[in-house]
Design a protein around this motif. Sequence first.
Motif, PDB file in Angstrom:
ATOM      1  N   PHE A  72       0.858  -1.106  -0.055  1.00 37.18           N
ATOM      2  CA  PHE A  72       0.115  -0.003   0.041  1.00 37.18           C
ATOM      3  C   PHE A  72       0.852   1.337  -0.085  1.00 37.18           C
ATOM      4  CE2 PHE A  72      -3.310  -3.140   1.720  1.00 37.18           C
ATOM      5  CZ  PHE A  72      -4.235  -2.716   0.746  1.00 37.18           C
ATOM      6  N   ASN A  73       2.190   1.010   0.265  1.00 35.12           N
ATOM      7  CA  ASN A  73       2.836   2.297   0.111  1.00 35.12           C
ATOM      8  C   ASN A  73       3.137   2.931  -1.348  1.00 35.12           C
ATOM      9  OD1 ASN A  73       3.667   2.920   2.883  1.00 35.12           O
ATOM     10  ND2 ASN A  73       5.191   1.105   2.972  1.00 35.12           N
ATOM     11  N   ASP A  74       2.985   1.801  -2.160  1.00 32.80           N
ATOM     12  CA  ASP A  74       2.988   2.022  -3.713  1.00 32.80           C
ATOM     13  C   ASP A  74       1.729   2.140  -4.157  1.00 32.80           C
ATOM     14  OD1 ASP A  74       5.718   1.927  -3.748  1.00 32.80           O
ATOM     15  OD2 ASP A  74       5.796  -0.187  -4.522  1.00 32.80           O
ATOM     16  N   GLN A  75       0.560   1.677  -3.298  1.00 31.58           N
ATOM     17  CA  GLN A  75      -0.596   1.612  -3.830  1.00 31.58           C
ATOM     18  C   GLN A  75      -1.550   2.208  -2.942  1.00 31.58           C
ATOM     19  OE1 GLN A  75      -0.686  -2.622  -5.378  1.00 31.58           O
ATOM     20  NE2 GLN A  75      -1.412  -1.818  -7.427  1.00 31.58           N
ATOM     21  N   PRO A  76      -1.501   3.595  -2.296  1.00 30.93           N
ATOM     22  CA  PRO A  76      -2.303   3.888  -1.277  1.00 30.93           C
ATOM     23  C   PRO A  76      -3.828   3.989  -1.761  1.00 30.93           C
ATOM     24  CG  PRO A  76      -0.525   5.722  -1.941  1.00 30.93           C
ATOM     25  CD  PRO A  76      -0.408   4.496  -3.119  1.00 30.93           C
ATOM     26  N   THR A  77      -4.723   3.555  -0.810  1.00 31.46           N
ATOM     27  CA  THR A  77      -5.975   3.335  -0.931  1.00 31.46           C
ATOM     28  C   THR A  77      -6.845   3.848   0.340  1.00 31.46           C
ATOM     29  OG1 THR A  77      -5.467   1.147  -2.070  1.00 31.46           O
ATOM     30  CG2 THR A  77      -7.590   1.257  -0.947  1.00 31.46           C
ATOM     31  N   LEU A  78      -7.867   4.356  -0.083  1.00 32.92           N
ATOM     32  CA  LEU A  78      -8.856   4.707   1.154  1.00 32.92           C
ATOM     33  C   LEU A  78     -10.101   4.178   0.626  1.00 32.92           C
ATOM     34  CD1 LEU A  78     -10.069   6.703   3.184  1.00 32.92           C
ATOM     35  CD2 LEU A  78     -10.547   8.514   1.263  1.00 32.92           C
ATOM     36  N   ILE A  79     -10.622   3.508   1.625  1.00 27.73           N
ATOM     37  CA  ILE A  79     -11.806   2.904   1.700  1.00 27.73           C
ATOM     38  C   ILE A  79     -12.820   3.416   2.501  1.00 27.73           C
ATOM     39  CG2 ILE A  79     -13.149   0.686   2.162  1.00 27.73           C
ATOM     40  CD1 ILE A  79     -10.526  -0.808   1.719  1.00 27.73           C
ATOM     41  N   ILE A  80     -14.187   3.889   2.205  1.00 27.53           N
ATOM     42  CA  ILE A  80     -15.227   4.272   2.823  1.00 27.53           C
ATOM     43  C   ILE A  80     -16.335   3.481   2.812  1.00 27.53           C
ATOM     44  CG2 ILE A  80     -16.870   6.543   3.257  1.00 27.53           C
ATOM     45  CD1 ILE A  80     -14.977   7.922   1.431  1.00 27.53           C
ATOM     46  N   PRO A  81     -16.269   2.603   4.020  1.00 24.58           N
ATOM     47  CA  PRO A  81     -17.569   1.664   3.921  1.00 24.58           C
ATOM     48  C   PRO A  81     -18.931   2.222   3.817  1.00 24.58           C
ATOM     49  CG  PRO A  81     -15.812   1.029   5.713  1.00 24.58           C
ATOM     50  CD  PRO A  81     -15.640   2.428   5.268  1.00 24.58           C
ATOM     51  N   VAL A  82     -19.061   3.572   4.581  1.00 19.35           N
ATOM     52  CA  VAL A  82     -20.639   3.808   4.587  1.00 19.35           C
ATOM     53  C   VAL A  82     -20.567   5.384   4.273  1.00 19.35           C
ATOM     54  CG1 VAL A  82     -22.554   4.072   5.913  1.00 19.35           C
ATOM     55  CG2 VAL A  82     -21.190   1.981   6.302  1.00 19.35           C
ATOM     56  N   LEU A  83     -20.955   5.691   3.200  1.00 17.83           N
ATOM     57  CA  LEU A  83     -20.950   6.978   2.727  1.00 17.83           C
ATOM     58  C   LEU A  83     -22.298   7.804   3.218  1.00 17.83           C
ATOM     59  CD1 LEU A  83     -20.025   9.500   1.026  1.00 17.83           C
ATOM     60  CD2 LEU A  83     -20.984   8.676  -0.925  1.00 17.83           C
ATOM     61  N   ASN A  84     -23.243   7.061   3.571  1.00 13.40           N
ATOM     62  CA  ASN A  84     -24.700   7.531   3.813  1.00 13.40           C
ATOM     63  C   ASN A  84     -25.007   6.729   5.117  1.00 13.40           C
ATOM     64  OD1 ASN A  84     -27.142   8.541   3.960  1.00 13.40           O
ATOM     65  ND2 ASN A  84     -28.004   7.530   1.974  1.00 13.40           N
ATOM     66  N   PRO A  85     -24.547   7.444   6.157  1.00 14.99           N
ATOM     67  CA  PRO A  85     -24.943   6.851   7.431  1.00 14.99           C
ATOM     68  C   PRO A  85     -26.180   7.102   8.098  1.00 14.99           C
ATOM     69  CG  PRO A  85     -23.315   8.578   7.899  1.00 14.99           C
ATOM     70  CD  PRO A  85     -23.488   8.247   6.423  1.00 14.99           C
ATOM     71  N   ASP A  86     -26.803   8.332   7.499  1.00 11.09           N
ATOM     72  CA  ASP A  86     -28.137   8.472   8.063  1.00 11.09           C
ATOM     73  C   ASP A  86     -28.870   7.773   7.134  1.00 11.09           C
ATOM     74  OD1 ASP A  86     -27.160  10.658   9.510  1.00 11.09           O
ATOM     75  OD2 ASP A  86     -27.743  12.260   7.803  1.00 11.09           O
ATOM     76  N   GLY A  87     -28.955   7.440   5.800  1.00 12.58           N
ATOM     77  CA  GLY A  87     -29.875   6.487   5.369  1.00 12.58           C
ATOM     78  C   GLY A  87     -29.857   5.204   5.677  1.00 12.58           C
ATOM     79  N   LEU A  88     -28.593   4.796   6.008  1.00 11.07           N
ATOM     80  CA  LEU A  88     -28.344   3.418   6.626  1.00 11.07           C
ATOM     81  C   LEU A  88     -29.158   3.225   7.805  1.00 11.07           C
ATOM     82  CD1 LEU A  88     -26.956   0.555   6.350  1.00 11.07           C
ATOM     83  CD2 LEU A  88     -24.885   1.705   7.511  1.00 11.07           C
ATOM     84  N   ALA A  89     -29.167   4.221   8.789  1.00  4.32           N
ATOM     85  CA  ALA A  89     -29.739   4.171   9.866  1.00  4.32           C
ATOM     86  C   ALA A  89     -31.308   4.291   9.893  1.00  4.32           C
ATOM     87  CB  ALA A  89     -29.480   5.406  10.994  1.00  4.32           C
ATOM     88  N   ALA A  90     -31.886   5.111   8.782  1.00  4.21           N
ATOM     89  CA  ALA A  90     -33.445   4.792   8.622  1.00  4.21           C
ATOM     90  C   ALA A  90     -33.797   3.729   7.471  1.00  4.21           C
ATOM     91  CB  ALA A  90     -33.612   6.391   7.862  1.00  4.21           C
ATOM     92  N   GLY A  91     -32.885   2.884   6.868  1.00  6.50           N
ATOM     93  CA  GLY A  91     -33.246   2.057   6.068  1.00  6.50           C
ATOM     94  C   GLY A  91     -33.770   2.544   4.683  1.00  6.50           C
ATOM     95  N   THR A  92     -33.411   3.811   4.283  1.00  7.66           N
ATOM     96  CA  THR A  92     -33.844   4.607   3.232  1.00  7.66           C
ATOM     97  C   THR A  92     -32.651   4.509   2.054  1.00  7.66           C
ATOM     98  OG1 THR A  92     -33.431   6.686   4.155  1.00  7.66           O
ATOM     99  CG2 THR A  92     -35.502   5.701   4.488  1.00  7.66           C
ATOM    100  N   ARG A  93     -33.326   4.758   0.925  1.00 11.62           N
ATOM    101  CA  ARG A  93     -32.143   4.887  -0.165  1.00 11.62           C
ATOM    102  C   ARG A  93     -31.540   6.337  -0.025  1.00 11.62           C
ATOM    103  NH1 ARG A  93     -31.414   3.339  -5.808  1.00 11.62           N
ATOM    104  NH2 ARG A  93     -30.984   5.000  -7.088  1.00 11.62           N
ATOM    105  N   MET A  94     -32.139   7.392   0.492  1.00 11.61           N
ATOM    106  CA  MET A  94     -32.012   8.623   0.380  1.00 11.61           C
ATOM    107  C   MET A  94     -31.027   8.948   1.724  1.00 11.61           C
ATOM    108  SD  MET A  94     -35.225   7.860  -0.574  1.00 11.61           S
ATOM    109  CE  MET A  94     -36.234   8.931   0.467  1.00 11.61           C
ATOM    110  N   ASN A  95     -30.483  10.399   1.771  1.00 10.25           N
ATOM    111  CA  ASN A  95     -29.923  10.860   3.004  1.00 10.25           C
ATOM    112  C   ASN A  95     -31.051  11.471   3.652  1.00 10.25           C
ATOM    113  OD1 ASN A  95     -30.178  13.177   1.683  1.00 10.25           O
ATOM    114  ND2 ASN A  95     -28.200  13.997   2.232  1.00 10.25           N
TER     115      ASN A  95
END
Length: 241
Positions: A72-95
């Motif tokens: 990963f020093n040669d291939q730096p990587t950023l992972i964001i598992p959850v971009l929409n935590p509000d929608g995830l909490a509500a179970g909705t597609r939207m934010n």
Amino acid sequence: MSIALSHHRCILSHSVQNRPIEGVFFGPSQPEQLNSLIIGVFHGDEAISGQLLTRFVAQLQAGQFAQAPIDFNDQPTLIIPVLNPDGLAAGTRMNAHQVDLNRNYPTPDWQEDNLNTPYYSGKAAASEPETRLVMALIEQYQPQKILTVHSPYKVLNFDGPARAVADAMSEASGYEVVESIGYPTPGSFGTYAGKIRQIPVVTLELPPGLDEPFDPELPPAESLDQVWAANRNALEAFIRF
């Protein structure tokens, strides 16, 4: 195979309802440029995407690889598992503003549309903090390629110059590569980053999770273990590409 590797978890920003949006950097904690940016849960009713990436992060944090270790020093990587935590909490597609985050990007075809539906594009392009975060990350880190994880179609879709990396993932997972998801997506992230900015963008569409409503027109639902078994090597192939 297991090795020790450096990683750094941080809060990148906050959602409309002030929930943290977390990311994990692998390699330098503040790289000049990212090799890979990987994002899950654009849509809060696609929890399987965040579950898959959370498991992938845990495996990488433990230094466990299906194949040879990734430098990963040669291939730096950023992972964001959850971009929409509000929608995830509500179970909705939207934010929390009832905006579809995959219709909110500043593209030539963006327009305010689909008010009071799950596909509402927002009052203005890039009106949402989650959208602006992703745009800022692209500006700051200039990722060489981007993977977004959705459900429920069980295919690999691509935008921009990404056919080759989509094919590499397909070889690992067996998922079909398709050039179109089959319906218009004005204001989509793929159009913004892939077609306009010409960053290779792959959309990994998982099958429905077991907690998602049954739909006979969709692929059969699969467990997280099934989805992980099919896609672990494909996720590694994306980073290595």
